[in-house]
Structure formats: C-alpha cells, structure tokens
Design a protein around this motif. Structure first.
Motif, PDB file in Angstrom:
ATOM      1  N   ARG A 177     -50.658 -36.110 -18.997  1.00 59.29           N
ATOM      2  CA  ARG A 177     -50.878 -37.456 -18.460  1.00 59.29           C
ATOM      3  C   ARG A 177     -51.224 -37.410 -16.974  1.00 59.29           C
ATOM      4  N   SER A 178     -50.552 -36.531 -16.230  1.00 59.58           N
ATOM      5  CA  SER A 178     -50.741 -36.479 -14.777  1.00 59.58           C
ATOM      6  C   SER A 178     -52.135 -36.014 -14.381  1.00 59.58           C
ATOM      7  N   ARG A 179     -52.850 -35.388 -15.311  1.00 65.31           N
ATOM      8  CA  ARG A 179     -54.190 -34.888 -15.022  1.00 65.31           C
ATOM      9  C   ARG A 179     -55.291 -35.791 -15.580  1.00 65.31           C
ATOM     10  N   CYS A 180     -54.900 -36.960 -16.045  1.00 68.89           N
ATOM     11  CA  CYS A 180     -55.873 -37.879 -16.647  1.00 68.89           C
ATOM     12  C   CYS A 180     -55.801 -39.252 -15.991  1.00 68.89           C
ATOM     13  N   LEU A 181     -56.921 -39.928 -16.003  1.00 70.47           N
ATOM     14  CA  LEU A 181     -56.969 -41.340 -15.632  1.00 70.47           C
ATOM     15  C   LEU A 181     -56.561 -42.136 -16.857  1.00 70.47           C
ATOM     16  N   ILE A 182     -55.658 -43.096 -16.689  1.00 68.96           N
ATOM     17  CA  ILE A 182     -55.061 -43.778 -17.837  1.00 68.96           C
ATOM     18  C   ILE A 182     -55.468 -45.245 -17.888  1.00 68.96           C
ATOM     19  N   PHE A 183     -55.878 -45.690 -19.064  1.00 65.24           N
ATOM     20  CA  PHE A 183     -56.169 -47.092 -19.330  1.00 65.24           C
ATOM     21  C   PHE A 183     -55.317 -47.544 -20.505  1.00 65.24           C
TER      22      PHE A 183
ATOM     23  N   ASN B 233     -61.815 -35.530 -15.023  1.00 62.66           N
ATOM     24  CA  ASN B 233     -61.808 -34.439 -16.006  1.00 62.66           C
ATOM     25  C   ASN B 233     -61.208 -34.903 -17.333  1.00 62.66           C
ATOM     26  N   GLY B 234     -60.218 -35.786 -17.245  1.00 64.38           N
ATOM     27  CA  GLY B 234     -59.562 -36.286 -18.441  1.00 64.38           C
ATOM     28  C   GLY B 234     -59.322 -37.787 -18.332  1.00 64.38           C
ATOM     29  N   LEU B 235     -59.389 -38.450 -19.451  1.00 66.91           N
ATOM     30  CA  LEU B 235     -59.205 -39.899 -19.488  1.00 66.91           C
ATOM     31  C   LEU B 235     -58.418 -40.243 -20.745  1.00 66.91           C
ATOM     32  N   ILE B 236     -57.384 -41.057 -20.605  1.00 65.34           N
ATOM     33  CA  ILE B 236     -56.570 -41.485 -21.742  1.00 65.34           C
ATOM     34  C   ILE B 236     -56.709 -42.995 -21.905  1.00 65.34           C
ATOM     35  N   VAL B 237     -56.997 -43.423 -23.123  1.00 63.73           N
ATOM     36  CA  VAL B 237     -56.940 -44.843 -23.457  1.00 63.73           C
ATOM     37  C   VAL B 237     -55.849 -45.002 -24.508  1.00 63.73           C
ATOM     38  N   ALA B 238     -54.819 -45.766 -24.172  1.00 63.14           N
ATOM     39  CA  ALA B 238     -53.670 -45.927 -25.054  1.00 63.14           C
ATOM     40  C   ALA B 238     -53.556 -47.367 -25.513  1.00 63.14           C
ATOM     41  N   GLY B 239     -53.340 -47.544 -26.805  1.00 58.51           N
ATOM     42  CA  GLY B 239     -53.187 -48.881 -27.355  1.00 58.51           C
ATOM     43  C   GLY B 239     -52.715 -48.828 -28.785  1.00 58.51           C
TER      44      GLY B 239
ATOM     45  N   PRO C   1     -61.144 -27.275 -15.898  1.00 61.52           N
ATOM     46  CA  PRO C   1     -62.254 -27.673 -16.781  1.00 61.52           C
ATOM     47  C   PRO C   1     -63.620 -27.352 -16.170  1.00 61.52           C
ATOM     48  N   PRO C   2     -64.620 -27.105 -17.008  1.00 57.00           N
ATOM     49  CA  PRO C   2     -65.984 -26.987 -16.497  1.00 57.00           C
ATOM     50  C   PRO C   2     -66.408 -28.303 -15.834  1.00 57.00           C
ATOM     51  N   GLN C   3     -67.329 -28.222 -14.914  1.00 52.79           N
ATOM     52  CA  GLN C   3     -67.689 -29.387 -14.101  1.00 52.79           C
ATOM     53  C   GLN C   3     -68.283 -30.535 -14.921  1.00 52.79           C
ATOM     54  N   ASP C   4     -69.014 -30.219 -15.978  1.00 51.34           N
ATOM     55  CA  ASP C   4     -69.724 -31.268 -16.716  1.00 51.34           C
ATOM     56  C   ASP C   4     -68.954 -31.752 -17.946  1.00 51.34           C
ATOM     57  N   LEU C   5     -67.681 -31.354 -18.090  1.00 51.05           N
ATOM     58  CA  LEU C   5     -66.928 -31.653 -19.307  1.00 51.05           C
ATOM     59  C   LEU C   5     -65.881 -32.718 -19.031  1.00 51.05           C
ATOM     60  N   ILE C   6     -65.764 -33.695 -19.958  1.00 52.55           N
ATOM     61  CA  ILE C   6     -64.707 -34.690 -19.871  1.00 52.55           C
ATOM     62  C   ILE C   6     -63.954 -34.747 -21.192  1.00 52.55           C
ATOM     63  N   PHE C   7     -62.627 -34.786 -21.096  1.00 49.98           N
ATOM     64  CA  PHE C   7     -61.774 -34.976 -22.261  1.00 49.98           C
ATOM     65  C   PHE C   7     -61.446 -36.462 -22.376  1.00 49.98           C
ATOM     66  N   LEU C   8     -61.760 -37.054 -23.524  1.00 53.25           N
ATOM     67  CA  LEU C   8     -61.416 -38.443 -23.805  1.00 53.25           C
ATOM     68  C   LEU C   8     -60.292 -38.449 -24.828  1.00 53.25           C
ATOM     69  N   LEU C   9     -59.112 -38.855 -24.406  1.00 53.44           N
ATOM     70  CA  LEU C   9     -57.934 -38.855 -25.270  1.00 53.44           C
ATOM     71  C   LEU C   9     -57.598 -40.285 -25.676  1.00 53.44           C
TER      72      LEU C   9
ATOM     73  N   ARG D   3     -52.299 -49.176 -32.807  1.00 51.79           N
ATOM     74  CA  ARG D   3     -53.233 -49.059 -33.930  1.00 51.79           C
ATOM     75  C   ARG D   3     -53.611 -50.460 -34.417  1.00 51.79           C
ATOM     76  N   GLY D   4     -54.867 -50.622 -34.760  1.00 48.73           N
ATOM     77  CA  GLY D   4     -55.320 -51.920 -35.243  1.00 48.73           C
ATOM     78  C   GLY D   4     -56.089 -52.718 -34.222  1.00 48.73           C
ATOM     79  N   LEU D   5     -56.294 -52.132 -33.011  1.00 50.36           N
ATOM     80  CA  LEU D   5     -57.080 -52.801 -31.972  1.00 50.36           C
ATOM     81  C   LEU D   5     -58.513 -52.292 -31.913  1.00 50.36           C
ATOM     82  N   GLY D   6     -58.777 -51.150 -32.541  1.00 48.00           N
ATOM     83  CA  GLY D   6     -60.102 -50.547 -32.441  1.00 48.00           C
ATOM     84  C   GLY D   6     -60.247 -49.670 -31.209  1.00 48.00           C
ATOM     85  N   THR D   7     -59.123 -49.112 -30.724  1.00 54.42           N
ATOM     86  CA  THR D   7     -59.175 -48.291 -29.514  1.00 54.42           C
ATOM     87  C   THR D   7     -59.992 -47.021 -29.722  1.00 54.42           C
ATOM     88  N   PHE D   8     -59.814 -46.380 -30.875  1.00 52.70           N
ATOM     89  CA  PHE D   8     -60.620 -45.182 -31.142  1.00 52.70           C
ATOM     90  C   PHE D   8     -62.106 -45.540 -31.171  1.00 52.70           C
ATOM     91  N   GLU D   9     -62.446 -46.639 -31.837  1.00 47.99           N
ATOM     92  CA  GLU D   9     -63.851 -47.048 -31.935  1.00 47.99           C
ATOM     93  C   GLU D   9     -64.450 -47.293 -30.550  1.00 47.99           C
TER      94      GLU D   9
END
Length: 343
Positions: free
Chosen positions: A177-183, A25-31, A156-164, A33-39
């Motif tokens: 954080r506890s409700r998201c998969l973290i990278f 349902n949720g996914l966090i990518v943390a890194g 969350p609705p079944q077909d929706l994903i939050f990308l943080l 600034r300057g690595l292009g994580t948002f991109e």
C-alpha cells in the motif's frame, strides 16, 4: 468503440485519466464488489495503451493499440487474476504446474502468477509508452506472492505501472500500500443507482438495490438469478423459533452449489438488519421482511446477537478454505437459534 463508464464512476474515472502524464509505479483502486471497480480499472488500463488518446486521455477505440487491447492480446498488458475471477471474466489464466484438473478454482492469487512476470519485466514496451499489469483481487494475494509483488514495486521498470483492484484495502500488505497511489470507489447515491437500474429494465429497483447493499451491479446480477432460494432462506430465518428440525431445514434449503462466502454474506446482512431493528432503526437489506425482523428483534438477546455477527465475520474470512463447510454452517445456525432461546 469507446466503452461506457457507469454513471457513478465519472468523477473517479476523470481523476484516473488526469494521471496519464505522471503515472505512479503502482495504483490501487479499492471498492466493494458490485460497483464495477474492476471494469473501471480495466477500462483505464486500455486507455493507457491507446496510441492516439482523446484530449481527456481516454482511448480512441480505433487505433491498433485499442484493437489489440479489446481483442485481449495486447503485448503490453498482462493480467494477474485469481483463477475464479479469470474464469468468470473470460480472461487468461495459467494454472500452476501439476494442479489437479478437477479442483475448485482458487480465489487467491498464487505465487506462480507474479513469478510469471519475470520475462515481461525485462522487456521494453512493444507499441507505446506504457506497459500495464492488472492485478485482481489484490486483497487476496497469498503472502508468498505478495513478497514477490513487493520486490517488483520497489524496483519497477520506468514504463511499467501496476494497477491493483481490491475490495478490502486493509487486507493488502502495508508495504505494498505504501508504494501505491490509493483511490477509493464509493457506492453511488441511491437516486443514481435506481435510475440506472430502471434503464436496465430491472423491476422493483429500489428493493433489489436494498437487498444488494446499495451495489447496482450486484442488484442486477441477483435479479438474473432464481430468487426463490433467497426468499426461502429469509423465510426460514424468520421462522427460527419453530423448534426441532429447523437447522436441517435451513441446510436443505441452501443450494448444493451455493458459494459459501455468498451464503455467509446473506446471513451477515440478515444479522445487521436484525441488529438495526433491535435498536429502533429500519432494516436496510430486507425491507420486505420488516415485520418479521421486528418480531424477532423483540425476543433477541442483544449480547448473543453481537456474538453471532462476530462469528459470521470470522467465518467470512475463512470461507475460501473451510475445514468442513457443513459443520461450520451447522454451528452458525445453532448459534443463531440461541439468540432467541428463552432464558
């Protein structure tokens, strides 16, 4: 057209694509600034909206879903960005009603943004199997807005994903954080970053990478700016023992339109290098000022240096809402002078 992934992101990108059939349902990518994580995450969001993905899960680049995503008007993709990030990236942002037109763009995600998702959450997908909400910077979500996000992540609705996307993972509410998969996005190997910067035509890539703390995109961005203010500031920091009037000269050297957070980060890197040299190590961020740093380190009071770095950390946290930027800057500079005061 298929967008390129930065060479240091290949492994992480593959891990994201592998999730396509079993998305959380949720996914966090943390890194940093300057690595292009948002991109990278933005690219992944577009991959999820492709209607004819490649065998590896990446977007085909030619279907109707890809064309809509590239044009920025896909009905199944919503952006929740701080105003400053939206403006910098040319992405949509709806300011809160009644906001002053001449105010400084907010660096935080405000409560009106998650509330604006209310209707979007009740709809089903317009074109494909996924709907995506891209949130950045997820570590700058105001507490009231974070509470709204939390409720959405809980049901969350079944077909929706939050990308943080975030720089500071610890600044995100633990319940989110506890409700998201973290990278975690990690800085590239030095050789990889230098090779890429060389390919971009950047002169002296090793030095530029060092000054950017190992972040290739930041090194490229800094190289496109006028280096004179940074060089002048480094020179003044090295001349701290010249005596009266030094603080005024430093303040005058900082451009009036300089971002306070960036200025504080510059001072933090100087402090970290000074501390490293004090401990017999080589400077990481300012290798060209190695001799100056060694001279300063010889007369620096280690306890006061630690205290100064701690104060910079506190100032960096409050940089988005300073009570008085000039007074804060003056105080930090006087503390810096005190590191070298004769006892």
């Amino acid at each position: 057209m298929k967008e390129a992934v930065f060479p240091w992101q290949t492994e992480l990108y593959g891990r994201l694509l592998a999730l396509r059939r079993h998305l959380p349902n949720g996914l966090i990518v943390a890194g940093p600034r300057g690595l292009g994580t948002f991109e990278l995450v933005h690219r992944f969001a577009k991959d999820l909206l492709c209607e004819n993905p490649r065998p590896d899960g990446s977007a085909c680049g030619v279907c109707a879903g890809c064309r809509l995503a590239q044009a920025g008007n896909h009905p199944d993709l919503r952006y929740i960005l701080s105003e400053s990030e939206a403006l910098a990236r040319g992405l949509p942002y709806e300011p809160p009603s009644g906001a002053a037109s001449r105010r400084k763009p907010s660096e935080d995600i405000l409560i009106h943004e998650p509330l604006s998702l209310e209707n979007f959450l009740t709809l089903s997908s317009h074109r494909g199997e996924h709907r995506v909400v891209l949130v950045y910077p997820a570590d700058r979500i105001r507490p009231d807005a974070a509470s709204v996000f939390l409720k959405m992540l809980e049901e969350p609705p079944q077909d929706l994903i939050f990308l943080l996307v975030a720089e500071d993972l610890d600044a995100i509410l633990p319940t989110i954080r506890s409700r998201c998969l973290i990278f975690r996005a990690l800085p590239p190997m030095r050789a990889t970053a230098v090779k890429w910067l060389n390919e971009q035509g950047l002169p002296a890539p090793e030095t530029a990478l060092a000054e950017a703390g190992g972040m290739p995109l930041l090194a490229l961005a800094l190289a496109r700016l006028d280096a004179k203010p940074r060089e002048e500031l480094a020179s003044l920091l090295g001349a701290v023992q010249e005596g009266a009037g030094w603080v005024g000269r430093v303040i005058a050297a900082v451009p009036k339109d300089a971002d306070q957070a960036e200025a504080v980060w510059f001072l933090q890197r100087w402090g970290w290098d000074l501390l490293a040299v004090k401990q017999g190590l080589a400077p990481r961020y300012f290798p060209r000022q190695s001799q100056v740093l060694q001279t300063l380190a010889a007369s620096a009071d280690a306890e006061k240096l630690f205290r100064w770095i701690h104060e910079l950390n506190r100032l960096r946290e409050a940089a988005g809402h300073p009570l008085n930027a000039k007074l804060s800057t003056e105080r930090i500079l006087f503390l810096y002078q005190g590191i070298f005061a004769r006892r």
